[in-house]
Write a protein that holds these residues in place. Structure first.
Motif, PDB file in Angstrom:
ATOM      1  N   ALA A 175       0.818  -1.220   0.000  1.00  0.00           N
ATOM      2  CA  ALA A 175       0.000   0.000   0.000  1.00  0.00           C
ATOM      3  C   ALA A 175       0.852   1.270   0.000  1.00  0.00           C
ATOM      4  CB  ALA A 175      -0.933   0.001   1.204  1.00  0.00           C
ATOM      5  N   GLY A 176       1.967   1.257   0.667  1.00  0.00           N
ATOM      6  CA  GLY A 176       2.819   2.439   0.738  1.00  0.00           C
ATOM      7  C   GLY A 176       4.071   2.311  -0.095  1.00  0.00           C
ATOM      8  N   ASP A 177       3.998   1.665  -1.234  1.00  0.00           N
ATOM      9  CA  ASP A 177       5.160   1.408  -2.081  1.00  0.00           C
ATOM     10  C   ASP A 177       5.528   2.688  -2.843  1.00  0.00           C
ATOM     11  OD1 ASP A 177       7.194  -0.024  -3.155  1.00  0.00           O
ATOM     12  OD2 ASP A 177       5.948  -1.304  -4.423  1.00  0.00           O
ATOM     13  N   ILE A 178       6.478   3.433  -2.304  1.00  0.00           N
ATOM     14  CA  ILE A 178       6.865   4.731  -2.850  1.00  0.00           C
ATOM     15  C   ILE A 178       7.433   4.630  -4.277  1.00  0.00           C
ATOM     16  CG2 ILE A 178       8.331   6.763  -2.492  1.00  0.00           C
ATOM     17  CD1 ILE A 178       6.012   6.510  -0.526  1.00  0.00           C
ATOM     18  N   PRO A 179       8.274   3.633  -4.619  1.00  0.00           N
ATOM     19  CA  PRO A 179       8.778   3.575  -5.993  1.00  0.00           C
ATOM     20  C   PRO A 179       7.680   3.404  -7.048  1.00  0.00           C
ATOM     21  CG  PRO A 179      10.153   2.230  -4.583  1.00  0.00           C
ATOM     22  CD  PRO A 179       8.979   2.672  -3.754  1.00  0.00           C
ATOM     23  N   VAL A 180       6.608   2.717  -6.708  1.00  0.00           N
ATOM     24  CA  VAL A 180       5.501   2.568  -7.655  1.00  0.00           C
ATOM     25  C   VAL A 180       4.823   3.915  -7.888  1.00  0.00           C
ATOM     26  CG1 VAL A 180       3.245   1.505  -8.010  1.00  0.00           C
ATOM     27  CG2 VAL A 180       5.123   0.150  -7.105  1.00  0.00           C
ATOM     28  N   TYR A 181       4.589   4.670  -6.817  1.00  0.00           N
ATOM     29  CA  TYR A 181       3.991   5.998  -6.962  1.00  0.00           C
ATOM     30  C   TYR A 181       4.914   6.935  -7.735  1.00  0.00           C
ATOM     31  CZ  TYR A 181       0.524   4.596  -3.495  1.00  0.00           C
ATOM     32  OH  TYR A 181      -0.479   3.965  -2.814  1.00  0.00           O
ATOM     33  N   ALA A 182       6.193   6.893  -7.443  1.00  0.00           N
ATOM     34  CA  ALA A 182       7.153   7.759  -8.133  1.00  0.00           C
ATOM     35  C   ALA A 182       7.252   7.414  -9.612  1.00  0.00           C
ATOM     36  CB  ALA A 182       8.521   7.644  -7.470  1.00  0.00           C
ATOM     37  N   ALA A 183       7.246   6.125  -9.925  1.00  0.00           N
ATOM     38  CA  ALA A 183       7.317   5.718 -11.333  1.00  0.00           C
ATOM     39  C   ALA A 183       6.063   6.133 -12.089  1.00  0.00           C
ATOM     40  CB  ALA A 183       7.515   4.213 -11.426  1.00  0.00           C
ATOM     41  N   SER A 184       4.913   6.001 -11.463  1.00  0.00           N
ATOM     42  CA  SER A 184       3.678   6.381 -12.157  1.00  0.00           C
ATOM     43  C   SER A 184       3.604   7.891 -12.368  1.00  0.00           C
ATOM     44  CB  SER A 184       2.461   5.878 -11.393  1.00  0.00           C
ATOM     45  OG  SER A 184       2.392   6.468 -10.127  1.00  0.00           O
ATOM     46  N   VAL A 185       4.012   8.676 -11.386  1.00  0.00           N
ATOM     47  CA  VAL A 185       4.030  10.125 -11.560  1.00  0.00           C
ATOM     48  C   VAL A 185       5.058  10.515 -12.619  1.00  0.00           C
ATOM     49  CG1 VAL A 185       4.611  12.310 -10.420  1.00  0.00           C
ATOM     50  CG2 VAL A 185       3.145  10.663  -9.276  1.00  0.00           C
ATOM     51  N   GLY A 186       6.199   9.847 -12.635  1.00  0.00           N
ATOM     52  CA  GLY A 186       7.220  10.130 -13.646  1.00  0.00           C
ATOM     53  C   GLY A 186       6.746   9.835 -15.057  1.00  0.00           C
ATOM     54  N   ILE A 187       6.066   8.716 -15.232  1.00  0.00           N
ATOM     55  CA  ILE A 187       5.550   8.361 -16.558  1.00  0.00           C
ATOM     56  C   ILE A 187       4.488   9.353 -17.002  1.00  0.00           C
ATOM     57  CG2 ILE A 187       4.208   6.628 -17.809  1.00  0.00           C
ATOM     58  CD1 ILE A 187       5.740   4.509 -16.159  1.00  0.00           C
ATOM     59  N   ILE A 188       3.603   9.732 -16.091  1.00  0.00           N
ATOM     60  CA  ILE A 188       2.562  10.698 -16.433  1.00  0.00           C
ATOM     61  C   ILE A 188       3.183  12.045 -16.801  1.00  0.00           C
ATOM     62  CG2 ILE A 188       0.654  12.042 -15.462  1.00  0.00           C
ATOM     63  CD1 ILE A 188      -0.145   9.459 -13.962  1.00  0.00           C
ATOM     64  N   CYS A 189       4.218  12.464 -16.087  1.00  0.00           N
ATOM     65  CA  CYS A 189       4.896  13.727 -16.405  1.00  0.00           C
ATOM     66  C   CYS A 189       5.578  13.675 -17.765  1.00  0.00           C
ATOM     67  CB  CYS A 189       5.897  14.080 -15.318  1.00  0.00           C
ATOM     68  SG  CYS A 189       5.140  14.624 -13.784  1.00  0.00           S
ATOM     69  N   VAL A 223       4.701  11.823 -20.354  1.00  0.00           N
ATOM     70  CA  VAL A 223       3.656  11.852 -21.379  1.00  0.00           C
ATOM     71  C   VAL A 223       3.095  13.268 -21.523  1.00  0.00           C
ATOM     72  CG1 VAL A 223       1.339  11.019 -21.931  1.00  0.00           C
ATOM     73  CG2 VAL A 223       3.081   9.417 -21.159  1.00  0.00           C
ATOM     74  N   ALA A 224       2.877  13.955 -20.419  1.00  0.00           N
ATOM     75  CA  ALA A 224       2.352  15.319 -20.482  1.00  0.00           C
ATOM     76  C   ALA A 224       3.347  16.266 -21.146  1.00  0.00           C
ATOM     77  CB  ALA A 224       2.001  15.808 -19.081  1.00  0.00           C
ATOM     78  N   LEU A 225       4.623  16.114 -20.835  1.00  0.00           N
ATOM     79  CA  LEU A 225       5.631  16.967 -21.473  1.00  0.00           C
ATOM     80  C   LEU A 225       5.736  16.690 -22.970  1.00  0.00           C
ATOM     81  CD1 LEU A 225       8.430  16.977 -18.756  1.00  0.00           C
ATOM     82  CD2 LEU A 225       6.955  18.877 -19.450  1.00  0.00           C
ATOM     83  N   ALA A 226       5.635  15.435 -23.361  1.00  0.00           N
ATOM     84  CA  ALA A 226       5.651  15.102 -24.788  1.00  0.00           C
ATOM     85  C   ALA A 226       4.416  15.658 -25.481  1.00  0.00           C
ATOM     86  CB  ALA A 226       5.734  13.594 -24.977  1.00  0.00           C
ATOM     87  N   ALA A 227       3.271  15.614 -24.802  1.00  0.00           N
ATOM     88  CA  ALA A 227       2.042  16.146 -25.385  1.00  0.00           C
ATOM     89  C   ALA A 227       2.107  17.654 -25.564  1.00  0.00           C
ATOM     90  CB  ALA A 227       0.853  15.780 -24.510  1.00  0.00           C
ATOM     91  N   CYS A 228       2.912  18.331 -24.780  1.00  0.00           N
ATOM     92  CA  CYS A 228       3.096  19.776 -24.937  1.00  0.00           C
ATOM     93  C   CYS A 228       4.205  20.097 -25.928  1.00  0.00           C
ATOM     94  CB  CYS A 228       3.429  20.412 -23.597  1.00  0.00           C
ATOM     95  SG  CYS A 228       2.115  20.336 -22.393  1.00  0.00           S
ATOM     96  N   TYR A 229       5.262  19.316 -25.913  1.00  0.00           N
ATOM     97  CA  TYR A 229       6.443  19.631 -26.712  1.00  0.00           C
ATOM     98  C   TYR A 229       6.216  19.396 -28.205  1.00  0.00           C
ATOM     99  CZ  TYR A 229      11.151  19.407 -28.590  1.00  0.00           C
ATOM    100  OH  TYR A 229      12.262  19.602 -29.346  1.00  0.00           O
ATOM    101  N   ILE A 230       5.590  18.291 -28.559  1.00  0.00           N
ATOM    102  CA  ILE A 230       5.449  17.939 -29.972  1.00  0.00           C
ATOM    103  C   ILE A 230       4.641  18.984 -30.749  1.00  0.00           C
ATOM    104  CG2 ILE A 230       4.496  16.215 -31.561  1.00  0.00           C
ATOM    105  CD1 ILE A 230       5.394  14.096 -29.473  1.00  0.00           C
ATOM    106  N   PRO A 231       3.459  19.404 -30.289  1.00  0.00           N
ATOM    107  CA  PRO A 231       2.742  20.445 -31.043  1.00  0.00           C
ATOM    108  C   PRO A 231       3.457  21.796 -31.048  1.00  0.00           C
ATOM    109  CG  PRO A 231       1.239  19.293 -29.591  1.00  0.00           C
ATOM    110  CD  PRO A 231       2.611  18.856 -29.234  1.00  0.00           C
ATOM    111  N   SER A 232       4.114  22.151 -29.944  1.00  0.00           N
ATOM    112  CA  SER A 232       4.808  23.437 -29.930  1.00  0.00           C
ATOM    113  C   SER A 232       6.016  23.422 -30.861  1.00  0.00           C
ATOM    114  CB  SER A 232       5.231  23.805 -28.511  1.00  0.00           C
ATOM    115  OG  SER A 232       6.186  22.885 -28.037  1.00  0.00           O
ATOM    116  N   ARG A 233       6.681  22.295 -30.945  1.00  0.00           N
ATOM    117  CA  ARG A 233       7.815  22.167 -31.880  1.00  0.00           C
ATOM    118  C   ARG A 233       7.331  22.287 -33.320  1.00  0.00           C
ATOM    119  NH1 ARG A 233      13.050  22.998 -32.518  1.00  0.00           N
ATOM    120  NH2 ARG A 233      13.922  21.547 -34.005  1.00  0.00           N
ATOM    121  N   ARG A 234       6.195  21.678 -33.621  1.00  0.00           N
ATOM    122  CA  ARG A 234       5.627  21.763 -34.966  1.00  0.00           C
ATOM    123  C   ARG A 234       5.197  23.192 -35.280  1.00  0.00           C
ATOM    124  NH1 ARG A 234       1.100  17.590 -36.072  1.00  0.00           N
ATOM    125  NH2 ARG A 234       2.905  16.226 -35.876  1.00  0.00           N
TER     126      ARG A 234
END
Length: 69
Positions: A29-43, A45-56
């Protein structure tokens, strides 16, 4: 937006951690690496979703874009 989502999502994820314990093998229940990995993956994906259209958008000449409309 990512920060707001993380601030809302992390406590909710911790509350629902009992469900993840029953569904995922070896996750506590308190597995910190799982929470950190999920937040990292979401971040990432969000950065890629912002970067790709702005680069274009930077490749388009502003005068051409204004004349198009």
């Amino acid at each position: 937006m990512m920060l707001a989502g993380a601030l809302v999502g992390l406590p909710l994820a911790y509350v629902l951690a009992r469900l993840s314990e029953s569904l995922l093998y070896g996750v506590k229940a308190g597995d910190i690496p799982v929470y950190a990995a999920s937040v990292g993956i979401i971040c990432l994906v969000a950065l890629a979703a912002c970067y790709i259209p702005s680069r274009r958008a930077t490749r388009i000449d502003p005068i051409v874009a204004l004349r198009y409309e």
